[in-house]
Design an enzyme around this catalytic site. Structure first.
Site, PDB file in Angstrom:
ATOM      1  N   LYS A 194     -12.232  -6.717  -1.075  1.00 46.42           N
ATOM      2  CA  LYS A 194     -10.800  -6.048  -0.987  1.00 46.42           C
ATOM      3  C   LYS A 194     -10.730  -5.666   0.442  1.00 46.42           C
ATOM      4  CE  LYS A 194      -7.418  -5.107  -3.935  1.00 46.42           C
ATOM      5  NZ  LYS A 194      -7.174  -5.811  -5.380  1.00 46.42           N
TER       6      LYS A 194
HETATM    7  P1  NAD Z   1       3.644  -4.495  -5.217  1.00 46.61           P
HETATM    8  O1  NAD Z   1       3.623  -3.919  -3.867  1.00 46.61           O
HETATM    9  O2  NAD Z   1       4.358  -5.792  -5.496  1.00 46.61           O
HETATM   10  O3  NAD Z   1       4.261  -3.466  -6.136  1.00 46.61           O
HETATM   11  C1  NAD Z   1       3.843  -2.071  -6.542  1.00 46.61           C
HETATM   12  C2  NAD Z   1       4.868  -1.410  -7.515  1.00 46.61           C
HETATM   13  O4  NAD Z   1       4.435  -0.135  -7.595  1.00 46.61           O
HETATM   14  C3  NAD Z   1       6.288  -1.204  -6.621  1.00 46.61           C
HETATM   15  O5  NAD Z   1       6.995  -1.127  -7.558  1.00 46.61           O
HETATM   16  C4  NAD Z   1       6.253   0.150  -6.260  1.00 46.61           C
HETATM   17  O6  NAD Z   1       7.375   0.984  -5.889  1.00 46.61           O
HETATM   18  C5  NAD Z   1       5.237   0.837  -7.162  1.00 46.61           C
HETATM   19  N1  NAD Z   1       4.796   2.186  -6.776  1.00 46.61           N
HETATM   20  C6  NAD Z   1       3.892   2.320  -5.541  1.00 46.61           C
HETATM   21  N2  NAD Z   1       3.321   3.537  -5.388  1.00 46.61           N
HETATM   22  C7  NAD Z   1       3.702   4.176  -6.649  1.00 46.61           C
HETATM   23  C8  NAD Z   1       3.795   5.499  -7.232  1.00 46.61           C
HETATM   24  N3  NAD Z   1       3.318   6.527  -6.431  1.00 46.61           N
HETATM   25  N4  NAD Z   1       4.505   5.579  -8.323  1.00 46.61           N
HETATM   26  C9  NAD Z   1       5.076   4.797  -9.028  1.00 46.61           C
HETATM   27  N5  NAD Z   1       5.097   3.642  -8.642  1.00 46.61           N
HETATM   28  C10 NAD Z   1       4.912   3.262  -7.418  1.00 46.61           C
HETATM   29  O7  NAD Z   1       2.093  -4.886  -6.045  1.00 46.61           O
HETATM   30  P2  NAD Z   1       1.505  -5.593  -7.094  1.00 46.61           P
HETATM   31  O8  NAD Z   1       1.036  -6.832  -6.266  1.00 46.61           O
HETATM   32  O9  NAD Z   1       2.536  -5.774  -8.059  1.00 46.61           O
HETATM   33  O10 NAD Z   1       0.307  -4.607  -7.329  1.00 46.61           O
HETATM   34  C11 NAD Z   1       0.492  -3.678  -8.449  1.00 46.61           C
HETATM   35  C12 NAD Z   1      -0.930  -3.356  -8.829  1.00 46.61           C
HETATM   36  O11 NAD Z   1      -1.420  -4.530  -9.341  1.00 46.61           O
HETATM   37  C13 NAD Z   1      -2.125  -2.954  -7.704  1.00 46.61           C
HETATM   38  O12 NAD Z   1      -2.772  -1.805  -8.309  1.00 46.61           O
HETATM   39  C14 NAD Z   1      -2.733  -4.216  -7.538  1.00 46.61           C
HETATM   40  O13 NAD Z   1      -3.927  -3.989  -7.007  1.00 46.61           O
HETATM   41  C15 NAD Z   1      -2.774  -4.908  -8.925  1.00 46.61           C
HETATM   42  N6  NAD Z   1      -3.130  -6.268  -8.801  1.00 46.61           N
HETATM   43  C16 NAD Z   1      -2.283  -6.971  -8.415  1.00 46.61           C
HETATM   44  C17 NAD Z   1      -2.467  -8.540  -8.453  1.00 46.61           C
HETATM   45  C18 NAD Z   1      -1.408  -9.296  -7.954  1.00 46.61           C
HETATM   46  O14 NAD Z   1      -1.617 -10.550  -8.172  1.00 46.61           O
HETATM   47  N7  NAD Z   1      -0.567  -9.186  -7.068  1.00 46.61           N
HETATM   48  C19 NAD Z   1      -3.680  -8.982  -8.984  1.00 46.61           C
HETATM   49  C20 NAD Z   1      -4.414  -8.124  -9.854  1.00 46.61           C
HETATM   50  C21 NAD Z   1      -3.980  -6.639  -9.615  1.00 46.61           C
END
Ligand code: NAD
Length: 415
Positions: free
Chosen positions: A108
């Site tokens: 990561k």
């Molecule tokens: P992103 O940046 O597209 O979206 C993140 C979302 O979380 C946004 O809506 C943001 O406003 C919200 N957010 C941020 N801080 C916040 C808070 N303090 N309280 C409430 N909401 C909050 O990110 P993503 O790619 O959708 O990833 C989200 C999660 O999923 C992360 O933990 C990431 O590690 C995990 N993840 C993502 C993927 C992927 O394919 N993108 C794969 C596996 C896991």
């Protein structure tokens, strides 16, 4: 590792690792080898801002394990990024890939930055400087980044291009989650959320919770949250509340996802989206819904708010959103938890197809079928294992994953 810099979530991850190692009676050498990252890189680099000034940024890449193959893990742009956080997330990637049987290790990376506070040109310069600063730490057979919180296909394109400049030729599989015109998989951007929704559907049927007409609350409306919400709506569920970094919204007869996404893209938050009422973001977690989807950041369900979760099913699209003390409370309250290393494994599974070039020879349906089959097989194995562990689904997932990593490490041996 400097023990004084361990955060509560990192300690929690290590406790879970230890519990899984205990169940497996893992030999001491392997326990020590797999508990900590293989490699950690910290870089500090300058970026010229649009106003001509130069700002310094801190970036990191943590490679937890390459026992099963090249390390794979997202790149996060967020103010919360830290080495202890990335260590925990990198280990989770190792376990996640192993759980679904992919030939990847785990890693990561991230930069301490609020990406919303930078212009597109500044973000591009930051990404390109990061690639130069990391040098050969990333690479198609070493460590392959992908989108994570705060990054997306556009950021992956810049990494692809900068890496090509550095190496004198384009190297397709240096990143995954690229746009399709650069060889990205058409299913990658929605893969984590769609697979999450499909696992929710499978888990819901196990607890006799019909998804048609079910109410869903969602934290995080980015890449994962939006795709999951859309897929769940397609299954007949109703997303009635959403929280993100800027606040919360509710509409009991179902939120219009498309217009809310348009609003969030434009404004930077769902708060104030037309056709919705405002609600404090924290209250969204406590609504009496059928399904709660966590798709934001880690450490959201804690000992303090766990008892307020009334959902029958909690799905962890985010990594590490539930702290261990909270886990116990959720189990006591009969909340069925789909743990992160299983629930959000759709992204890395689709990334495998992109990295290996297979996505080119598969139709979208076939690629989706591949991801679905991997995850559903893992769900079945995890639930069988959980029966033997007194119903602890998270521990079961970690036991199976660690078993697979340890088997690879044992096969390779140490000379
Ligand atoms: P992103 O940046 O597209 O979206 C993140 C979302 O979380 C946004 O809506 C943001 O406003 C919200 N957010 C941020 N801080 C916040 C808070 N303090 N309280 C409430 N909401 C909050 O990110 P993503 O790619 O959708 O990833 C989200 C999660 O999923 C992360 O933990 C990431 O590690 C995990 N993840 C993502 C993927 C992927 O394919 N993108 C794969 C596996 C896991």
């Amino acid at each position: 590792m400097d023990l004084t810099t361990r955060t509560a979530t990192e300690t929690a991850a290590l406790n879970l690792f230890d519990r899984a190692a205990d169940v497996l009676e893992l030999e001491p050498d392997l326990r020590v080898a797999l508990a900590l990252p293989e490699r950690e890189t910290a870089v500090r680099f300058p970026v010229r801002m649009d106003d001509g000034r130069v700002r310094m940024f801190n970036g990191y890449r943590v490679r937890h394990s390459t026992a099963r193959g090249p390390a794979k893990g997202g790149l996060r742009y967020d103010l919360s990024v830290s080495l202890p956080q990335l260590r925990q997330l990198a280990m989770a990637m190792t376990l996640k890939s192993a759980l679904v049987g992919l030939p990847f290790g785990g890693s990561k990376g991230g930069v301490i930055v609020d990406p919303r506070a930078l212009s597109a040109a500044e973000l591009e310069r930051l990404t390109r400087r990061l690639v130069r600063a990391l040098g050969d730490d990333i690479g198609p057979d070493r460590d392959i980044p992908a989108p994570d919180a705060g990054t997306n296909a556009r950021v992956m394109s810049w990494i692809f291009d900068e890496y090509a400049q550095l190496h004198g030729r384009p190297i397709a599989n240096v990143v995954t989650g690229k746009p399709t015109e650069l060889g990205g998989s058409p299913i990658r951007s929605g893969a984590t959320g769609v697979a999450l929704a499909e696992l929710i559907e499978a888990a819901a049927s196990r607890i006799e919770l019909p998804l048609r007409g079910a109410n869903v609350a969602l934290q995080g409306f980015g890449n994962v949250g939006f795709a999951a919400a859309r897929a769940l709506r397609g299954m007949g569920a109703r997303v009635i509340a959403i929280a993100d970094v800027g606040g919360g919204v509710i509409r009991t007869d179902g939120i219009d996802l498309k217009s809310t996404q348009r609003w969030a893209t434009e404004i930077g938050t769902v708060a104030g989206a037309p056709g919705t009422e405002s609600i404090p973001a924290a209250d969204v977690l406590a609504l009496p819904v059928d399904v709660l989807v966590l798709a934001a950041l880690e450490g959201q369900i804690t000992r303090t708010n766990a008892a307020m979760v009334h959902a029958r099913l909690l799905a962890e699209g985010a990594n590490g959103p539930t702290v261990p003390d909270a886990d116990r409370i959720l189990r006591d309250n009969n909340v069925f938890v789909l743990p992160d290393i299983l629930a959000n494994a759709g992204g890395v599974t689709a990334s495998y197809l992109e990295w290996s070039g297979q996505s080119l020879s598969l139709s979208e349906e076939q690629a989706q079928g591949f991801v679905r089959a991997r995850l559903h097989d893992a769900l079945d194995r995890v639930l069988d294992q959980a029966v033997q562990l007194g119903g602890d689904i998270r521990l079961a997932a970690h036991v199976l994953a660690l078993k697979a990593v340890a088997a690879a490490a044992r096969s390779r041996g140490v000379s």
